[in-house]
Design an enzyme around this catalytic site. Sequence first.
Site, mmCIF file in Angstrom:
data_model
loop_
_atom_site.group_PDB
_atom_site.id
_atom_site.type_symbol
_atom_site.label_atom_id
_atom_site.label_comp_id
_atom_site.label_asym_id
_atom_site.label_seq_id
_atom_site.Cartn_x
_atom_site.Cartn_y
_atom_site.Cartn_z
ATOM 1 C CB ALA A 65 -0.886 -0.014 1.240
ATOM 2 N N GLY A 109 0.617 -5.009 1.012
ATOM 3 C CA GLY A 109 -0.606 -5.094 0.209
ATOM 4 C C GLY A 109 -0.378 -5.735 -1.149
ATOM 5 C CD GLU A 112 -2.225 -7.620 3.136
ATOM 6 O OE1 GLU A 112 -2.026 -6.454 2.741
ATOM 7 O OE2 GLU A 112 -2.639 -7.884 4.273
ATOM 8 C CD GLU A 132 1.945 -5.441 5.709
ATOM 9 O OE1 GLU A 132 2.753 -6.358 5.956
ATOM 10 O OE2 GLU A 132 1.070 -5.536 4.826
HETATM 11 N N1 CO8 Z 1 4.539 3.141 -0.835
HETATM 12 C C1 CO8 Z 1 4.928 4.284 -1.410
HETATM 13 N N2 CO8 Z 1 6.080 4.414 -2.107
HETATM 14 C C2 CO8 Z 1 6.857 3.339 -2.229
HETATM 15 C C3 CO8 Z 1 6.510 2.096 -1.667
HETATM 16 C C4 CO8 Z 1 5.289 2.021 -0.936
HETATM 17 N N3 CO8 Z 1 4.847 0.879 -0.388
HETATM 18 N N4 CO8 Z 1 7.477 1.207 -1.936
HETATM 19 C C5 CO8 Z 1 8.397 1.860 -2.669
HETATM 20 N N5 CO8 Z 1 8.024 3.139 -2.852
HETATM 21 C C6 CO8 Z 1 8.743 4.189 -3.580
HETATM 22 C C7 CO8 Z 1 9.957 4.680 -2.779
HETATM 23 O O1 CO8 Z 1 9.555 5.643 -1.830
HETATM 24 C C8 CO8 Z 1 10.802 5.274 -3.887
HETATM 25 O O2 CO8 Z 1 10.290 6.531 -4.224
HETATM 26 P P1 CO8 Z 1 11.320 7.791 -4.484
HETATM 27 O O3 CO8 Z 1 12.170 7.360 -5.636
HETATM 28 O O4 CO8 Z 1 10.403 8.923 -4.784
HETATM 29 O O5 CO8 Z 1 12.121 7.932 -3.233
HETATM 30 C C9 CO8 Z 1 10.528 4.343 -5.064
HETATM 31 O O6 CO8 Z 1 9.315 3.664 -4.755
HETATM 32 C C10 CO8 Z 1 11.614 3.307 -5.239
HETATM 33 O O7 CO8 Z 1 11.780 2.627 -4.009
HETATM 34 P P2 CO8 Z 1 13.232 2.444 -3.315
HETATM 35 O O8 CO8 Z 1 14.158 3.566 -3.671
HETATM 36 O O9 CO8 Z 1 13.005 2.173 -1.871
HETATM 37 O O10 CO8 Z 1 13.732 1.110 -4.086
HETATM 38 P P3 CO8 Z 1 14.670 -0.033 -3.513
HETATM 39 O O11 CO8 Z 1 14.959 -0.920 -4.678
HETATM 40 O O12 CO8 Z 1 15.811 0.509 -2.753
HETATM 41 O O13 CO8 Z 1 13.741 -0.850 -2.460
HETATM 42 C C11 CO8 Z 1 11.718 -1.905 -1.677
HETATM 43 C C12 CO8 Z 1 12.595 -1.501 -2.892
HETATM 44 C C13 CO8 Z 1 12.463 -2.970 -0.854
HETATM 45 C C14 CO8 Z 1 10.441 -2.470 -2.230
HETATM 46 C C15 CO8 Z 1 11.485 -0.675 -0.788
HETATM 47 O O14 CO8 Z 1 10.969 0.377 -1.605
HETATM 48 C C16 CO8 Z 1 10.497 -0.914 0.313
HETATM 49 O O15 CO8 Z 1 10.867 -1.476 1.338
HETATM 50 N N6 CO8 Z 1 9.256 -0.472 0.132
HETATM 51 C C17 CO8 Z 1 8.216 -0.563 1.156
HETATM 52 C C18 CO8 Z 1 7.737 -1.981 1.343
HETATM 53 C C19 CO8 Z 1 6.682 -2.028 2.417
HETATM 54 O O16 CO8 Z 1 6.929 -1.724 3.557
HETATM 55 N N7 CO8 Z 1 5.470 -2.442 2.041
HETATM 56 C C20 CO8 Z 1 4.357 -2.502 2.949
HETATM 57 C C21 CO8 Z 1 3.566 -1.231 2.875
HETATM 58 S S1 CO8 Z 1 2.275 -1.146 4.071
HETATM 59 C C22 CO8 Z 1 1.044 -2.109 3.396
HETATM 60 O O17 CO8 Z 1 1.133 -2.624 2.324
HETATM 61 C C23 CO8 Z 1 -0.148 -2.252 4.226
HETATM 62 C C24 CO8 Z 1 -1.126 -3.186 3.565
HETATM 63 C C25 CO8 Z 1 -2.286 -3.326 4.424
HETATM 64 C C26 CO8 Z 1 -3.315 -2.377 4.093
HETATM 65 C C27 CO8 Z 1 -4.019 -2.765 2.892
HETATM 66 C C28 CO8 Z 1 -5.279 -2.040 2.899
HETATM 67 C C29 CO8 Z 1 -6.386 -2.855 2.709
#
Ligand code: CO8
Length: 258
Positions: A65, A109, A112, A132
């Site tokens: 998400a 998400g 999921e 998460e």
């Molecule tokens: N949300 C928003 N932006 C994101 C997300 C995300 N989940 N994941 C990545 N991005 C963005 C980064 O902020 C970055 O943006 P910018 O270039 O503007 O800084 C861009 O994507 C590229 O990401 P990274 O530079 O971090 O790329 P890496 O290759 O270094 O890392 C990862 C990739 C490992 C995927 C890393 O981006 C990461 O850890 N992302 C977050 C993963 C995460 O925590 N996911 C869980 C989110 S919470 C959730 O899903 C809750 C679900 C339950 C609710 C559902 C509702 C029903």
Amino acid sequence: MTFELIIAEQRGRVGLITLNRPQAMNALNDQVVNEITAALDGFEADDNIGAIVITGSDKAFAAGADIGAMAQFSYMDAYKSEYITRNWERVKTCRKPVIAAVAGFALGGGCELAMMCDIIIAADSAKFGQPEVKLGILPGAGGTQRLPRAVSKAKAMDLCLTARLMDAAEAERAGLVSRVVPADKLLDEALAAAATIAGFSLPVVMMIKESIGRAFESGLNEGLLFERRVFHAAFALNDQKEGMAAFVEKRKPDFRHD
Ligand code: CO8
């Protein structure tokens, strides 16, 4: 169908949805999920579509998400708007089979969303996780419920509590994904599987999907009873007559989906 953050297209009898928000690793905000919902509505209503594939990019199926969109939420913001949960059930309620073709990250998400699909085909580059806990929240779109059913309680606890990621090989061993293929073959394999399904009788395919769904949502006896009733109902289909006649006559069946 034209969208901003996904691409929806038809490939033969297969509907293909490609998440297309590369700058955010296909993070799922309201707009993405609304667009997926609208695309599924369209494919579901189209008699010429027999199966659906949802995919992302080489780097990410979906990295979860949208964290930025949720960061400042109060409890009431989340509760009142049912933020992102309100429109997430559409994949689950789709009556046609949905295949998730997953390469790269399927996190939070994103994992999921894949688990709401009927089949997950993974590229060897796929990484699954429910991280998460690192953000001070928990999975909110079925992760704590579908993951243990798919991979066992111990592994679901491990993934959700430690936030470690699971690679494609481990996901296949654990039963989360049905097959692992080389990354450059992922879409072809998923589309071929979907085309195979779409070539069978659509009502029978829907009956099979619904019956297997029962295995997860009811006790064994109720599930067996449901299966028997639906099995009997299949004899009302022209496609049953055609399928069996074709076998007897040693020819290919010509299913008309009725
Ligand atoms: N949300 C928003 N932006 C994101 C997300 C995300 N989940 N994941 C990545 N991005 C963005 C980064 O902020 C970055 O943006 P910018 O270039 O503007 O800084 C861009 O994507 C590229 O990401 P990274 O530079 O971090 O790329 P890496 O290759 O270094 O890392 C990862 C990739 C490992 C995927 C890393 O981006 C990461 O850890 N992302 C977050 C993963 C995460 O925590 N996911 C869980 C989110 S919470 C959730 O899903 C809750 C679900 C339950 C609710 C559902 C509702 C029903």
